[in-house]
Design a protein around this motif. Sequence first.
Motif, mmCIF file in Angstrom:
data_model
loop_
_atom_site.group_PDB
_atom_site.id
_atom_site.type_symbol
_atom_site.label_atom_id
_atom_site.label_comp_id
_atom_site.label_asym_id
_atom_site.label_seq_id
_atom_site.Cartn_x
_atom_site.Cartn_y
_atom_site.Cartn_z
ATOM 1 N N PHE A 205 0.825 -1.212 0.000
ATOM 2 C CA PHE A 205 0.000 0.000 0.000
ATOM 3 C C PHE A 205 0.862 1.267 0.000
ATOM 4 C CE2 PHE A 205 -3.004 -3.181 1.635
ATOM 5 C CZ PHE A 205 -4.040 -2.978 0.741
ATOM 6 N N ASP A 206 1.966 1.193 -0.742
ATOM 7 C CA ASP A 206 2.811 2.359 -1.051
ATOM 8 C C ASP A 206 3.385 3.023 0.186
ATOM 9 O OD1 ASP A 206 2.274 1.997 -3.808
ATOM 10 O OD2 ASP A 206 0.362 3.030 -3.561
ATOM 11 N N ASN A 207 3.744 2.187 1.174
ATOM 12 C CA ASN A 207 4.493 2.640 2.350
ATOM 13 C C ASN A 207 3.753 3.644 3.231
ATOM 14 O OD1 ASN A 207 6.932 1.097 1.793
ATOM 15 N ND2 ASN A 207 7.245 2.502 0.081
ATOM 16 N N ILE A 208 2.439 3.552 3.275
ATOM 17 C CA ILE A 208 1.701 4.364 4.240
ATOM 18 C C ILE A 208 1.737 3.658 5.595
ATOM 19 C CG2 ILE A 208 0.197 5.285 2.437
ATOM 20 C CD1 ILE A 208 -2.030 3.484 3.478
ATOM 21 N N ASP A 209 1.465 4.390 6.660
ATOM 22 C CA ASP A 209 1.475 3.793 7.990
ATOM 23 C C ASP A 209 0.450 2.680 8.075
ATOM 24 O OD1 ASP A 209 3.419 5.545 8.791
ATOM 25 O OD2 ASP A 209 2.012 6.977 9.697
ATOM 26 N N TYR A 210 0.820 1.614 8.785
ATOM 27 C CA TYR A 210 -0.083 0.469 8.893
ATOM 28 C C TYR A 210 -1.435 0.877 9.482
ATOM 29 C CZ TYR A 210 -2.004 -4.047 10.248
ATOM 30 O OH TYR A 210 -2.830 -5.136 10.400
ATOM 31 N N GLU A 211 -1.418 1.795 10.448
ATOM 32 C CA GLU A 211 -2.673 2.225 11.082
ATOM 33 C C GLU A 211 -3.623 2.883 10.088
ATOM 34 O OE1 GLU A 211 0.341 2.747 12.264
ATOM 35 O OE2 GLU A 211 0.262 1.361 13.981
ATOM 36 N N GLU A 212 -3.077 3.424 9.001
ATOM 37 C CA GLU A 212 -3.913 4.119 8.018
ATOM 38 C C GLU A 212 -4.435 3.187 6.927
ATOM 39 O OE1 GLU A 212 -1.919 7.495 6.431
ATOM 40 O OE2 GLU A 212 -1.354 8.288 8.384
ATOM 41 N N ILE A 213 -3.970 1.970 6.914
ATOM 42 C CA ILE A 213 -4.424 1.017 5.891
ATOM 43 C C ILE A 213 -5.814 0.498 6.260
ATOM 44 C CG2 ILE A 213 -3.986 -1.208 4.791
ATOM 45 C CD1 ILE A 213 -1.001 -0.758 5.303
ATOM 46 N N ALA A 214 -6.748 0.634 5.349
ATOM 47 C CA ALA A 214 -8.117 0.150 5.566
ATOM 48 C C ALA A 214 -8.312 -1.132 4.760
ATOM 49 C CB ALA A 214 -9.135 1.200 5.140
ATOM 50 N N LEU A 215 -8.718 -2.192 5.433
ATOM 51 C CA LEU A 215 -8.904 -3.485 4.778
ATOM 52 C C LEU A 215 -10.326 -3.989 4.961
ATOM 53 C CD1 LEU A 215 -5.619 -5.336 5.879
ATOM 54 C CD2 LEU A 215 -6.010 -4.008 3.796
ATOM 55 N N ASN A 216 -10.918 -4.460 3.863
ATOM 56 C CA ASN A 216 -12.210 -5.152 3.900
ATOM 57 C C ASN A 216 -13.297 -4.315 4.554
ATOM 58 O OD1 ASN A 216 -13.697 -7.447 3.162
ATOM 59 N ND2 ASN A 216 -13.516 -8.332 5.213
ATOM 60 N N LYS A 217 -13.407 -3.053 4.140
ATOM 61 C CA LYS A 217 -14.418 -2.163 4.694
ATOM 62 C C LYS A 217 -15.741 -2.330 3.954
ATOM 63 C CE LYS A 217 -12.017 0.028 7.838
ATOM 64 N NZ LYS A 217 -12.363 -0.041 9.263
ATOM 65 N N GLY A 218 -16.809 -2.511 4.703
ATOM 66 C CA GLY A 218 -18.132 -2.602 4.105
ATOM 67 C C GLY A 218 -18.287 -3.818 3.218
ATOM 68 N N GLN A 219 -19.280 -3.761 2.334
ATOM 69 C CA GLN A 219 -19.558 -4.877 1.418
ATOM 70 C C GLN A 219 -18.766 -4.691 0.129
ATOM 71 O OE1 GLN A 219 -21.421 -7.514 2.477
ATOM 72 N NE2 GLN A 219 -21.396 -6.397 4.402
ATOM 73 N N THR A 220 -17.429 -4.808 0.231
ATOM 74 C CA THR A 220 -16.562 -4.502 -0.908
ATOM 75 C C THR A 220 -15.840 -5.730 -1.445
ATOM 76 O OG1 THR A 220 -14.733 -3.969 0.597
ATOM 77 C CG2 THR A 220 -16.165 -2.157 -0.073
ATOM 78 N N GLN A 221 -16.245 -6.917 -1.022
ATOM 79 C CA GLN A 221 -15.551 -8.126 -1.471
ATOM 80 C C GLN A 221 -15.721 -8.302 -2.981
ATOM 81 O OE1 GLN A 221 -17.979 -8.286 1.098
ATOM 82 N NE2 GLN A 221 -16.335 -7.688 2.477
ATOM 83 N N ARG A 222 -14.645 -8.734 -3.622
ATOM 84 C CA ARG A 222 -14.661 -8.947 -5.059
ATOM 85 C C ARG A 222 -14.500 -10.425 -5.372
ATOM 86 N NH1 ARG A 222 -9.946 -5.659 -7.550
ATOM 87 N NH2 ARG A 222 -10.742 -6.778 -9.366
ATOM 88 N N VAL A 223 -14.907 -10.798 -6.582
ATOM 89 C CA VAL A 223 -14.781 -12.181 -7.042
ATOM 90 C C VAL A 223 -14.153 -12.175 -8.428
ATOM 91 C CG1 VAL A 223 -16.044 -14.247 -7.768
ATOM 92 C CG2 VAL A 223 -16.743 -13.017 -5.695
ATOM 93 N N ILE A 224 -13.140 -13.037 -8.614
ATOM 94 C CA ILE A 224 -12.554 -13.260 -9.942
ATOM 95 C C ILE A 224 -12.647 -14.743 -10.255
ATOM 96 C CG2 ILE A 224 -10.447 -13.223 -11.324
ATOM 97 C CD1 ILE A 224 -9.562 -10.742 -9.876
ATOM 98 N N LEU A 225 -13.272 -15.069 -11.384
ATOM 99 C CA LEU A 225 -13.408 -16.451 -11.834
ATOM 100 C C LEU A 225 -12.475 -16.669 -13.022
ATOM 101 C CD1 LEU A 225 -17.320 -16.741 -11.760
ATOM 102 C CD2 LEU A 225 -15.705 -17.254 -9.918
#
Length: 320
Positions: free
Chosen positions: A131-151
């Motif tokens: 995530f381009d060397n931003i602080d770990y505390e600022e990294i947002a992961l899996n927020k809301g209904q944002t899951q993706r699918v690749i087949l």
Amino acid sequence: MYLISKNENTIEKIEEKTFFELGFKEREHLQEWIAKKPDALGEDLLIIQKEFDGFFDTSERLDLLALDKQGNLVVIENKLDDSGKNVTWQALKYAAYCSTLSKNQIKDIFQQYLEKSGSTEQAEDKLIEFFDNIDYEEIALNKGQTQRVILVARNFRKEVTSIVLWLMNYKLRIQCFKVTPFSLNEQLFVTFDQIIPLKDTEEYVISMADKTQDDINSQEETKSRHNIRYEFWRLLLKPINAKTTLFQNISPTKDNWLQAGSGISGVNYRFVVTKTYARAELNIARPDLVENKFIYDELLKHRKEVEELFKGELEWERHE
């Protein structure tokens, strides 16, 4: 696909093959190719787990779990020569399972993957790098209904592509990649082509999905508004009918107005409700404009006593 010979100024066909013909396996080969080179799927992805089975109350395993640059979890499901007919249901289950994963859980899953792969690197450091060397505390992961699918598959059944296109109307972020092996003499090649949505039309498809969702939301809002109006009129008619017989044959409606005759043709009592106001009207709408003005002017002569009975000022509008 053809190979160009610049020296001879000719082209030579590269033969399309099946994974079965070439002896390739789903987990041993295709899954490993993507795990080691995830940008084959057209974007920067960070693989954080293979054969992930860390779901409660189930032993099911998803093929690959990744993160994209926006911090969304990406479920990658691989098939070989045939997508099968249940791959969409399978992938949706995994996406639903993953929707509850917290940031710390994702980091732990990634750490397990690194250790299982024989790496001594720390998941937190790898995430910061991705995530381009931003602080770990600022990294947002899996927020809301944002899951993706690749087949991923060599061929997709019609029932699969139909379901995928339908799901996209509901803003589910799902992509289908056609992976095709080729051979030329002793050389082997493979291509990854995004077929749903087509890369060149992806923004258009997303905008159409947004419009479809807006239309669905609008329908739901209209339905809710109609139900509210019906209930409003039902409750309003009770006290009105206790004081006058004019509205006794009037039923509740989904419309934003309710009307009853005054006993004079073309002169009606009307209630109107909108999002921002409600009002009661005496509406004069006889066919003859001169008669309308005459009735209005006669009523206006009694404005003071009418407003005293009403106990408040009224709006008087004389339309020319």
